[in-house]
Design an enzyme around this catalytic site. Sequence first.
Site, PDB file in Angstrom:
ATOM      1  N   ASP A   1      -2.280   8.686   7.638  1.00 47.77           N
ATOM      2  CA  ASP A   1      -3.228   7.901   8.432  1.00 47.77           C
ATOM      3  C   ASP A   1      -2.440   7.046   9.417  1.00 47.77           C
ATOM      4  O   ASP A   1      -1.270   7.338   9.688  1.00 47.77           O
ATOM      5  CB  ASP A   1      -4.151   7.065   7.529  1.00 47.77           C
TER       6      ASP A   1
ATOM      7  N   SER B   1       0.801  -1.232   0.000  1.00 49.94           N
ATOM      8  CA  SER B   1       0.000   0.000   0.000  1.00 49.94           C
ATOM      9  C   SER B   1       0.829   1.274   0.000  1.00 49.94           C
ATOM     10  O   SER B   1       0.318   2.345  -0.343  1.00 49.94           O
ATOM     11  CB  SER B   1      -0.943   0.011   1.209  1.00 49.94           C
TER      12      SER B   1
ATOM     13  N   HIS C   1       0.382   5.090   6.888  1.00 49.44           N
ATOM     14  CA  HIS C   1       1.070   5.592   5.705  1.00 49.44           C
ATOM     15  C   HIS C   1       1.548   7.027   5.876  1.00 49.44           C
ATOM     16  O   HIS C   1       0.837   7.847   6.460  1.00 49.44           O
ATOM     17  CB  HIS C   1       0.139   5.508   4.489  1.00 49.44           C
TER      18      HIS C   1
END
Length: 386
Positions: free
Chosen positions: A351, A64, A354
């Site tokens: 967040d 991600s 990340h």
Amino acid sequence: MIGSPYRKASEVNALDMIKEHTMEGQFMTWNVLFLYNLALLVILSFQEAIAVPQFTALFAFGDSLIDPGNNNYLPNSLAKANYVPYGVDFIGPTGRFCNGRTMIDYLGDLLGLPLIPAYTATIAMGSDISKGVNYASAAAGILDETGHNLGERFSLNQQIQNFEDTLNQLKQQMEEQDLSYYLATSLVVMNLGNNDYINNYLQPSLYTTSSNYKPRDYADLLIKHYSRQILALHAIGLRKFLLGAIGPLGCIPSQVGTGLAPPGKCVSIVNEMIGMFNSQLRFLVDQLNKDNPHSIFIYGNTFGGFIEIFNNASVYGFEVKDRGCCGVGRRITCLPLSVPCFNRDQYLFWDAFHPTQAVNQILARKAYSGSLHDCYPINVQQMAQL
């Protein structure tokens, strides 16, 4: 933005100055028109010169941290970022787990390459593959089982199979000799291992790995699999690799929120585990370079780079480093329609997991032109010259 049809401010100012000081009434003389066109030609030629790609293409494999939206097309995936406010500082929610650009986006800019498409976009929309493809998938890991708690995702093994699909398309577009050159002069970026810890080893209620392996043995297991996967790509014809270290997971808000570290500090036991993997990865880079003299493998010290930013946050312009800009507290990440912070460039984390695009940009610069501490044995800019 790449590919913008509008002139940059520097162009407009330069050209407008020529017009302003040389026009009389409402008409230009032919001499002035010549100067105007000459100035425009010089400006465009300069821009073209600095935009010459330093690699033929860029192929990215990861999770991600660099996923550009591959999971958008996986109906049973829970690991998606295709909703507001993700992408608030970009072109909207593309599937990137960030407020803006990822490290791959910034690295591509530095290399003179356009934004490379997500693999699934090349299948669903026929996106151009000539400058590279991004296969990264949120929740993916080196191990196939990693991230299964988050549903569908492309593990590294599957990402390699997806690359082979792209390769078949490329074979239809160029001759064998041209394809060999194309692959050998492309850059491969691999950034994996994060989920093998946060969505595997560090979740004993869902996975048995922590009871089956001691931390060092687990790192050995991951490197054994990773080495095999890297060599599979090398066997296809790729020759230039940037292998990113796992970042300091003990410093991300989701881990800091466990209360296992003092205020303002990282969870040291987690970072120690990550250090075992990274040490093995750097050793693997040495071994790969020794065994493959006509190739080059680089160790990207993401761990060291991020720790430097974390420990000197104010020097880099960051004020908040213990919680995400978007989300509730430190454990619940950015939910649909959440209202993020306004001073996003002052946050290390977007967040709970990340970094913000501001951090991504710094890390990309370190990979591209950083010191021996940032990239070993050379940086990406130096690799491009080989």
